[in-house]
Design an enzyme around this catalytic site. Structure first.
Site, PDB file in Angstrom:
ATOM      1  N   THR A  12      40.634  57.692  62.162  1.00  0.00           N
ATOM      2  CA  THR A  12      41.931  57.858  63.134  1.00  0.00           C
ATOM      3  C   THR A  12      43.051  58.409  62.591  1.00  0.00           C
ATOM      4  O   THR A  12      44.069  58.583  63.199  1.00  0.00           O
ATOM      5  CB  THR A  12      42.223  56.588  64.074  1.00  0.00           C
ATOM      6  OG1 THR A  12      42.495  55.530  63.238  1.00  0.00           O
ATOM      7  CG2 THR A  12      40.699  56.449  64.820  1.00  0.00           C
ATOM      8  N   VAL A  15      44.060  62.100  57.400  1.00  0.00           N
ATOM      9  CA  VAL A  15      42.905  62.461  56.707  1.00  0.00           C
ATOM     10  C   VAL A  15      41.701  62.591  57.390  1.00  0.00           C
ATOM     11  O   VAL A  15      40.781  63.561  57.383  1.00  0.00           O
ATOM     12  CB  VAL A  15      42.967  62.033  55.066  1.00  0.00           C
ATOM     13  CG1 VAL A  15      41.656  62.634  54.388  1.00  0.00           C
ATOM     14  CG2 VAL A  15      44.132  62.207  54.519  1.00  0.00           C
ATOM     15  N   CYS A 133      46.107  63.753  45.933  1.00  0.00           N
ATOM     16  CA  CYS A 133      46.437  65.149  46.345  1.00  0.00           C
ATOM     17  C   CYS A 133      47.247  65.977  45.571  1.00  0.00           C
ATOM     18  O   CYS A 133      47.027  67.147  45.447  1.00  0.00           O
ATOM     19  CB  CYS A 133      47.214  65.004  47.975  1.00  0.00           C
ATOM     20  SG  CYS A 133      48.573  63.747  47.806  1.00  0.00           S
ATOM     21  N   GLN A 160      56.820  66.282  47.241  1.00  0.00           N
ATOM     22  CA  GLN A 160      55.917  65.647  48.264  1.00  0.00           C
ATOM     23  C   GLN A 160      56.136  65.396  49.662  1.00  0.00           C
ATOM     24  O   GLN A 160      57.116  64.717  49.775  1.00  0.00           O
ATOM     25  CB  GLN A 160      54.945  64.597  47.549  1.00  0.00           C
ATOM     26  CG  GLN A 160      54.322  65.129  46.128  1.00  0.00           C
ATOM     27  CD  GLN A 160      53.693  64.049  45.403  1.00  0.00           C
ATOM     28  OE1 GLN A 160      53.889  63.971  44.252  1.00  0.00           O
ATOM     29  NE2 GLN A 160      52.753  63.275  45.817  1.00  0.00           N
ATOM     30  N   SER A 163      53.544  63.097  54.819  1.00  0.00           N
ATOM     31  CA  SER A 163      51.931  63.049  55.052  1.00  0.00           C
ATOM     32  C   SER A 163      51.225  62.594  53.976  1.00  0.00           C
ATOM     33  O   SER A 163      50.244  61.996  54.377  1.00  0.00           O
ATOM     34  CB  SER A 163      51.548  64.188  55.753  1.00  0.00           C
ATOM     35  OG  SER A 163      51.684  65.055  54.876  1.00  0.00           O
ATOM     36  N   LYS A 218      49.134  58.659  37.728  1.00  0.00           N
ATOM     37  CA  LYS A 218      48.103  59.265  38.234  1.00  0.00           C
ATOM     38  C   LYS A 218      47.810  60.774  37.797  1.00  0.00           C
ATOM     39  O   LYS A 218      46.740  61.121  37.538  1.00  0.00           O
ATOM     40  CB  LYS A 218      47.893  59.197  40.017  1.00  0.00           C
ATOM     41  CG  LYS A 218      47.854  58.118  40.527  1.00  0.00           C
ATOM     42  CD  LYS A 218      47.935  58.197  42.141  1.00  0.00           C
ATOM     43  CE  LYS A 218      47.791  56.720  42.901  1.00  0.00           C
ATOM     44  NZ  LYS A 218      48.208  56.818  44.299  1.00  0.00           N
ATOM     45  N   HIS A 247      52.620  69.699  50.024  1.00  0.00           N
ATOM     46  CA  HIS A 247      53.202  69.263  48.572  1.00  0.00           C
ATOM     47  C   HIS A 247      53.341  70.634  47.800  1.00  0.00           C
ATOM     48  O   HIS A 247      52.708  71.643  47.694  1.00  0.00           O
ATOM     49  CB  HIS A 247      52.049  68.411  47.954  1.00  0.00           C
ATOM     50  CG  HIS A 247      52.004  67.021  48.438  1.00  0.00           C
ATOM     51  ND1 HIS A 247      52.621  66.516  49.402  1.00  0.00           N
ATOM     52  CD2 HIS A 247      51.055  66.212  47.916  1.00  0.00           C
ATOM     53  CE1 HIS A 247      52.380  65.335  49.751  1.00  0.00           C
ATOM     54  NE2 HIS A 247      51.376  64.975  48.737  1.00  0.00           N
ATOM     55  N   ASN A 320      48.466  69.094  51.659  1.00  0.00           N
ATOM     56  CA  ASN A 320      47.915  68.128  51.053  1.00  0.00           C
ATOM     57  C   ASN A 320      46.887  67.173  51.881  1.00  0.00           C
ATOM     58  O   ASN A 320      46.081  66.367  51.454  1.00  0.00           O
ATOM     59  CB  ASN A 320      49.037  66.969  50.735  1.00  0.00           C
ATOM     60  CG  ASN A 320      49.817  66.722  51.764  1.00  0.00           C
ATOM     61  OD1 ASN A 320      50.569  67.492  52.755  1.00  0.00           O
ATOM     62  ND2 ASN A 320      49.804  65.469  52.453  1.00  0.00           N
TER      63      ASN A 320
END
Length: 345
Positions: A12, A15, A133, A160, A163, A218, A247, A320
């Site tokens: 839900t 993504v 992302c 970014q 979302s 990351k 992004h 993204n």
């Protein structure tokens, strides 16, 4: 290939919703679809002219009930850390969109357009990680350049969208903007360190003792693993901006030798899934609000540094939710199916 049993955990969310739509449009034959969320709320979702209930993950009592061929996870680190291995233990190939497993040595970190060779055999863990992302769009734009030239270092700043933290981030941005326009300070920030509406926040993820944010770490770690270059020199500043989806990245690449702009443009123009805006006067340049095909990585403002002919700037924009998450997960599944990795023990 037989019809597959597929589960989506986090069905839900932003993504999960995008993944369901992409799956519906794909040619993957599905025998059974199960949709999970942290709590069902008696929700139902449509898929290929059928109605499916959204099950509460916490209601699973028998681990055998998780048996499925492919399990897509997009419900956050904590859920993946607990449930990802459980689904994998029952024979599922888990495709995980969280940060829970990305740097595990027995978990491939896959962007099919860049390192499909890392998924030619089924991982012993039963888990494949979807990169962050911002990493996905970066490595897709860098791939032809790193494959052709010697790269000395990469420096970038990301911009970014809300979302990036899911639908709750979009809601918080919209509520905050509405309150601000009505003359109110609005609700306190929950998804971001400070309110995002009409603001720019140079802080995504927890800071290390050295002052480096998690999102910045990351980008470094994941890019090195995907390219198989453990000493790739890459540094970033990650910024959250008041954009709903999409992004953007300002990327500076310094090569070992002088670089010709014409060759760079040719490489980017011929890279599958990359749209090059080669002429700012005619083509303009990509922006997240007016992005074209959401399956593409959009690259513009490509230029050689006039003060350093070994340096190159480019502006990289991507959806993204699709490129950075749902689409990449679907492409991983299609790659695993093509390589006959589904249903192996």
């Amino acid at each position: 290939m037989r019809d597959l049993d597929i589960s989506i955990v986090g069905a839900t969310g932003a993504v999960g919703t995008a993944l369901i739509q992409l799956l519906e449009e794909s040619e993957i034959a599905i025998d059974r679809l199960r949709l999970f969320a942290s709590s069902s709320g008696a929700r139902q979702l449509q898929f290929r002219d059928q109605t499916y209930p959204v099950e509460a993950l916490r209601d699973i009592r028998n681990i055998g009930d998780t048996k499925t061929d492919i399990a897509f996870f997009s419900a956050g680190d904590d859920v993946s850390a607990v449930w990802g291995a459980r689904f994998a233990s029952q024979g599922a190939l888990v495709i995980d969109n969280s940060n829970a497993f990305r740097m595990e040595p027995d978990v491939p970190l896959v962007v099919p357009q860049v390192n499909s060779c890392s998924l030619t055999v089924r991982p012993l863990s039963g888990i494949v990680a979807n990169p962050n992302c911002s990493t996905i769009q970066l490595v897709r734009a860098l791939r032809p350049l790193i494959a052709t030239f010697g790269v000395h270092q990469v420096i970038l700043t990301t911009y970014q969208a809300a979302s990036g933290v899911g639908q709750r981030g979009i809601n918080e941005l919209e509520d905050g903007a509405e309150a601000w326009l009505e003359g109110s300070t609005g609700p306190a920030a929950e998804s971001f360190p400070v309110p995002l509406a009409f603001n720019v926040i140079p802080h995504i993820g927890e800071f290390s003792r050295e002052g480096v944010a998690l999102e910045e770490r990351k980008l470094v770690q994941e890019s090195r693993k995907i390219f198989g270059i453990p000493h790739l020199q890459l540094t970033a500043t990650c910024v959250r901006v008041p954009v709903k989806t999409g992004h953007s990245e300002a990327v500076y690449v310094e090569f070992d030798d002088h670089v010709r702009l014409e060759q760079v443009r040719e490489l980017l123009a011929n890279e599958p899934g990359v749209r090059l805006y080669a002429d700012e006067t005619r083509d303009g340049y990509p922006t997240p609000r007016y992005l074209g095909d959401p399956a593409d990585v959009h690259v513009g403002r490509v230029r050689v540094n006039p003060e350093n002919p070994r340096g190159l700037w480019m502006w990289v924009v991507a959806d993204n939710i699709q490129v950075g998450a749902a689409l990449n997960a679907l492409l991983i599944a299609q790659l695993a199916i093509a390589n006959n990795l589904i249903g192996e023990s």
